[in-house]
Design a protein around this motif. Structure first.
Motif, PDB file in Angstrom:
ATOM      1  N   VAL A  87       0.796  -1.322  -0.099  1.00 36.83           N
ATOM      2  CA  VAL A  87       0.036   0.166   0.052  1.00 36.83           C
ATOM      3  C   VAL A  87       0.921   1.178   0.066  1.00 36.83           C
ATOM      4  O   VAL A  87       2.212   1.249   0.251  1.00 36.83           O
ATOM      5  CB  VAL A  87      -0.869  -0.092   1.334  1.00 36.83           C
ATOM      6  CG1 VAL A  87      -1.877  -1.093   1.150  1.00 36.83           C
ATOM      7  CG2 VAL A  87      -0.103  -0.023   2.636  1.00 36.83           C
ATOM      8  N   ALA A  88       0.198   2.268  -0.592  1.00 36.79           N
ATOM      9  CA  ALA A  88       0.889   3.620  -0.362  1.00 36.79           C
ATOM     10  C   ALA A  88       0.121   4.834  -0.015  1.00 36.79           C
ATOM     11  O   ALA A  88      -1.281   4.414   0.156  1.00 36.79           O
ATOM     12  CB  ALA A  88       1.286   3.993  -1.963  1.00 36.79           C
ATOM     13  N   PRO A  89       0.577   5.695   0.858  1.00 40.67           N
ATOM     14  CA  PRO A  89      -0.167   6.912   1.292  1.00 40.67           C
ATOM     15  C   PRO A  89      -0.954   7.421   0.287  1.00 40.67           C
ATOM     16  O   PRO A  89      -0.730   7.525  -1.001  1.00 40.67           O
ATOM     17  CB  PRO A  89       0.925   7.529   1.897  1.00 40.67           C
ATOM     18  CG  PRO A  89       2.165   7.419   1.284  1.00 40.67           C
ATOM     19  CD  PRO A  89       2.034   5.886   0.919  1.00 40.67           C
ATOM     20  N   ALA A  90      -1.879   8.136   0.662  1.00 40.44           N
ATOM     21  CA  ALA A  90      -2.836   9.016  -0.453  1.00 40.44           C
ATOM     22  C   ALA A  90      -2.017  10.219  -0.632  1.00 40.44           C
ATOM     23  O   ALA A  90      -0.951  10.616   0.090  1.00 40.44           O
ATOM     24  CB  ALA A  90      -4.173   9.423   0.247  1.00 40.44           C
ATOM     25  N   PRO A  91      -2.128  10.539  -1.817  1.00 39.75           N
ATOM     26  CA  PRO A  91      -1.320  12.001  -2.187  1.00 39.75           C
ATOM     27  C   PRO A  91      -1.738  13.106  -1.250  1.00 39.75           C
ATOM     28  O   PRO A  91      -2.583  13.213  -0.515  1.00 39.75           O
ATOM     29  CB  PRO A  91      -1.722  12.359  -3.527  1.00 39.75           C
ATOM     30  CG  PRO A  91      -2.371  10.907  -4.082  1.00 39.75           C
ATOM     31  CD  PRO A  91      -2.862  10.188  -2.913  1.00 39.75           C
ATOM     32  N   ALA A  92      -0.639  13.933  -0.895  1.00 43.49           N
ATOM     33  CA  ALA A  92      -0.898  15.084  -0.098  1.00 43.49           C
ATOM     34  C   ALA A  92      -2.122  15.943  -0.536  1.00 43.49           C
ATOM     35  O   ALA A  92      -2.458  16.174  -1.540  1.00 43.49           O
ATOM     36  CB  ALA A  92       0.270  15.882   0.121  1.00 43.49           C
ATOM     37  N   GLY A  93      -2.911  16.179   0.562  1.00 38.28           N
ATOM     38  CA  GLY A  93      -3.881  17.298   0.282  1.00 38.28           C
ATOM     39  C   GLY A  93      -5.199  16.387  -0.167  1.00 38.28           C
ATOM     40  O   GLY A  93      -6.239  17.050  -0.535  1.00 38.28           O
ATOM     41  N   SER A  94      -5.360  15.094  -0.068  1.00 37.95           N
ATOM     42  CA  SER A  94      -6.588  14.155  -0.457  1.00 37.95           C
ATOM     43  C   SER A  94      -7.383  14.373   0.575  1.00 37.95           C
ATOM     44  O   SER A  94      -7.177  14.437   1.652  1.00 37.95           O
ATOM     45  CB  SER A  94      -6.064  12.490  -0.799  1.00 37.95           C
ATOM     46  OG  SER A  94      -5.082  12.720  -2.019  1.00 37.95           O
ATOM     47  N   ASP A  95      -8.737  14.506  -0.146  1.00 33.89           N
ATOM     48  CA  ASP A  95      -9.601  14.109   0.973  1.00 33.89           C
ATOM     49  C   ASP A  95      -9.681  12.578   1.574  1.00 33.89           C
ATOM     50  O   ASP A  95      -9.117  11.705   0.897  1.00 33.89           O
ATOM     51  CB  ASP A  95     -11.077  14.144   0.455  1.00 33.89           C
ATOM     52  CG  ASP A  95     -11.566  15.764   0.039  1.00 33.89           C
ATOM     53  OD1 ASP A  95     -10.727  16.540   0.487  1.00 33.89           O
ATOM     54  OD2 ASP A  95     -12.444  15.950  -1.059  1.00 33.89           O
ATOM     55  N   PRO A  96     -10.155  12.243   2.706  1.00 32.88           N
ATOM     56  CA  PRO A  96     -10.097  10.804   3.146  1.00 32.88           C
ATOM     57  C   PRO A  96     -10.964   9.879   2.321  1.00 32.88           C
ATOM     58  O   PRO A  96     -12.187  10.428   1.847  1.00 32.88           O
ATOM     59  CB  PRO A  96     -10.636  10.979   4.660  1.00 32.88           C
ATOM     60  CG  PRO A  96     -10.527  12.370   5.012  1.00 32.88           C
ATOM     61  CD  PRO A  96     -10.581  13.204   3.814  1.00 32.88           C
ATOM     62  N   GLN A  97     -10.470   8.839   1.939  1.00 31.56           N
ATOM     63  CA  GLN A  97     -11.364   7.928   1.062  1.00 31.56           C
ATOM     64  C   GLN A  97     -12.069   7.174   2.032  1.00 31.56           C
ATOM     65  O   GLN A  97     -11.585   6.371   2.829  1.00 31.56           O
ATOM     66  CB  GLN A  97     -10.638   7.102   0.070  1.00 31.56           C
ATOM     67  CG  GLN A  97     -11.253   6.054  -0.642  1.00 31.56           C
ATOM     68  CD  GLN A  97     -10.486   5.541  -1.926  1.00 31.56           C
ATOM     69  OE1 GLN A  97     -10.426   6.292  -3.031  1.00 31.56           O
ATOM     70  NE2 GLN A  97      -9.711   4.568  -1.516  1.00 31.56           N
ATOM     71  N   LEU A  98     -13.516   7.255   2.313  1.00 31.32           N
ATOM     72  CA  LEU A  98     -14.255   6.552   3.234  1.00 31.32           C
ATOM     73  C   LEU A  98     -15.508   6.466   2.703  1.00 31.32           C
ATOM     74  O   LEU A  98     -16.236   6.825   1.870  1.00 31.32           O
ATOM     75  CB  LEU A  98     -14.356   7.755   4.489  1.00 31.32           C
ATOM     76  CG  LEU A  98     -14.681   9.031   4.220  1.00 31.32           C
ATOM     77  CD1 LEU A  98     -16.394   8.885   4.403  1.00 31.32           C
ATOM     78  CD2 LEU A  98     -14.343   9.712   5.556  1.00 31.32           C
ATOM     79  N   THR A  99     -16.169   5.130   3.336  1.00 30.54           N
ATOM     80  CA  THR A  99     -17.590   4.908   3.247  1.00 30.54           C
ATOM     81  C   THR A  99     -18.256   4.816   4.591  1.00 30.54           C
ATOM     82  O   THR A  99     -17.787   4.322   5.522  1.00 30.54           O
ATOM     83  CB  THR A  99     -17.668   3.528   2.844  1.00 30.54           C
ATOM     84  OG1 THR A  99     -17.273   3.790   1.341  1.00 30.54           O
ATOM     85  CG2 THR A  99     -19.082   2.946   2.570  1.00 30.54           C
ATOM     86  N   VAL A 100     -19.554   5.527   4.532  1.00 25.25           N
ATOM     87  CA  VAL A 100     -20.369   5.593   5.623  1.00 25.25           C
ATOM     88  C   VAL A 100     -21.527   4.523   5.304  1.00 25.25           C
ATOM     89  O   VAL A 100     -21.997   4.413   4.462  1.00 25.25           O
ATOM     90  CB  VAL A 100     -21.123   7.018   6.009  1.00 25.25           C
ATOM     91  CG1 VAL A 100     -21.922   6.656   7.172  1.00 25.25           C
ATOM     92  CG2 VAL A 100     -20.043   7.903   6.286  1.00 25.25           C
ATOM     93  N   ALA A 101     -21.439   3.253   5.864  1.00 23.37           N
ATOM     94  CA  ALA A 101     -22.370   2.139   5.788  1.00 23.37           C
ATOM     95  C   ALA A 101     -23.533   2.226   6.844  1.00 23.37           C
ATOM     96  O   ALA A 101     -23.280   2.260   7.922  1.00 23.37           O
ATOM     97  CB  ALA A 101     -21.557   0.833   6.031  1.00 23.37           C
ATOM     98  N   ILE A 102     -24.810   2.463   6.360  1.00 21.90           N
ATOM     99  CA  ILE A 102     -25.889   2.241   7.411  1.00 21.90           C
ATOM    100  C   ILE A 102     -26.591   1.044   7.068  1.00 21.90           C
ATOM    101  O   ILE A 102     -27.416   0.679   6.061  1.00 21.90           O
ATOM    102  CB  ILE A 102     -26.822   3.641   6.949  1.00 21.90           C
ATOM    103  CG1 ILE A 102     -25.862   4.781   6.922  1.00 21.90           C
ATOM    104  CG2 ILE A 102     -27.854   3.620   7.973  1.00 21.90           C
ATOM    105  CD1 ILE A 102     -26.500   6.046   6.326  1.00 21.90           C
TER     106      ILE A 102
END
Length: 297
Positions: A87-102
């Motif tokens: 894995v590699a870190p997200a590019p600087a300044g990226s928004d968090p990659q996330l999912t809200v699961a309901i």
């Protein structure tokens, strides 16, 4: 020389924020309350990889981490799952990659933020098999499957709900390049609505939730039904199915046994919060058996 990994699971890695045990289904202008909350690694690549590792395959995860502050706990979750991290870190300044699961009273829904690309730059890590966690990644990186083929890997591909990807005219060509294509029933119906003719090299596998799963191999149809289990959270059940099916297929199992292994993993997934938390080592012989049907026509 034997490849370092049995399976390389590639795709977007999310921070999954899961709200479960809702007292009512969400509705506009109305507040509902969740009994449980977890923050865990998510995304099809992670969940499939974690279940494959729990089944005993040496499995790597290939993708970009969510941006801070979520990256640290996601790294910890990857290590806890027994995955080899490519894995590699997200590019600087990226928004968090996330999912809200309901998870509501009848089904679950997702809200996802998907910034930037899915995979790091550079060559694929060595493995015997590549699993791609979502169709959108294969469309975004069209040389990915060719790279895997050149490296001698077999390839499986999940679908994932993405309206633009499902409508993309390149879908039939991409599916024709993989050995296993594993959409769920709703995704398969949407692909058919767009007129896509799907002909993977070996098997078209359709996940049908509580109804089990079907597969088409060499113009023969196979089916298994799912065991009855108490559903706690359906997040990641299809990705868990992928791991069971793929690991069985790589071991040389027949189609019925591959379907049964997939259904057993999916049934396991829905009994727990989060896609692949605290799995330990899985023994499918201890799971409720799926009912199989030979060559349905």
């Amino acid at each position: 020389m034997k490849a370092q990994l049995d399976i390389l699971s590639a795709g977007r890695i999310y921070a999954d924020l899961i709200l479960a045990g809702l007292d009512a289904d969400p509705a506009p202008g109305r507040e509902v309350y969740a009994k449980q909350f977890v923050l865990v690694p998510g995304g099809g690549a992670f969940i499939t990889g974690a279940y494959a590792a729990a089944l005993g395959s040496r499995t790597g995860l290939y993708g970009l981490l969510p941006a801070p502050p979520f990256d640290t706990c996601i790294r910890e979750g990857i290590a806890a799952a027994g995955l080899v991290a490519h894995v590699a870190p997200a590019p600087a300044g990226s928004d968090p990659q996330l999912t809200v699961a309901i998870t509501g009273t009848h089904d679950r829904s997702f809200i996802t933020r998907r910034p930037g690309r899915a995979l790091p730059d550079g060559p694929l890590p060595a493995a015997s098999h590549l699993h791609v966690g979502e169709l959108a990644t294969a469309l975004e990186q069209p040389d990915l499957i060719a790279q895997a083929r050149q490296a001698g890997m077999s390839v499986s591909l999940d679908c994932g709900w993405d309206a633009a990807a499902l409508a993309d005219p390149r879908v039939p060509r991409i599916v024709a390049e993989v050995d296993l294509f594993l959409p769920n029933a709703e995704e398969a119906a949407q692909l058919a609505m767009h007129g896509h003719r799907l002909s993977p090299r070996h098997a078209l596998v359709v996940k049908r939730a509580a109804e089990g799963a079907t597969a088409q191999v060499d113009n023969q149809d196979y089916s298994v039904t799912a065991p009855q289990v108490s559903v706690v959270d359906a997040t990641g059940a299809g990705d868990a199915f992928n791991a069971g099916f793929v690991t069985a297929w790589l071991s040389g199992a027949n189609t019925q046994d591959c379907l049964a292994a997939g259904v057993a993993c999916g049934a396991k997934a829905v009994t727990r919060i989060g896609g692949a938390t605290d799995l330990g080592r899985l023994d499918l012989r201890a799971e409720p058996p799926a009912k199989t049907h030979d060559k349905l026509h």
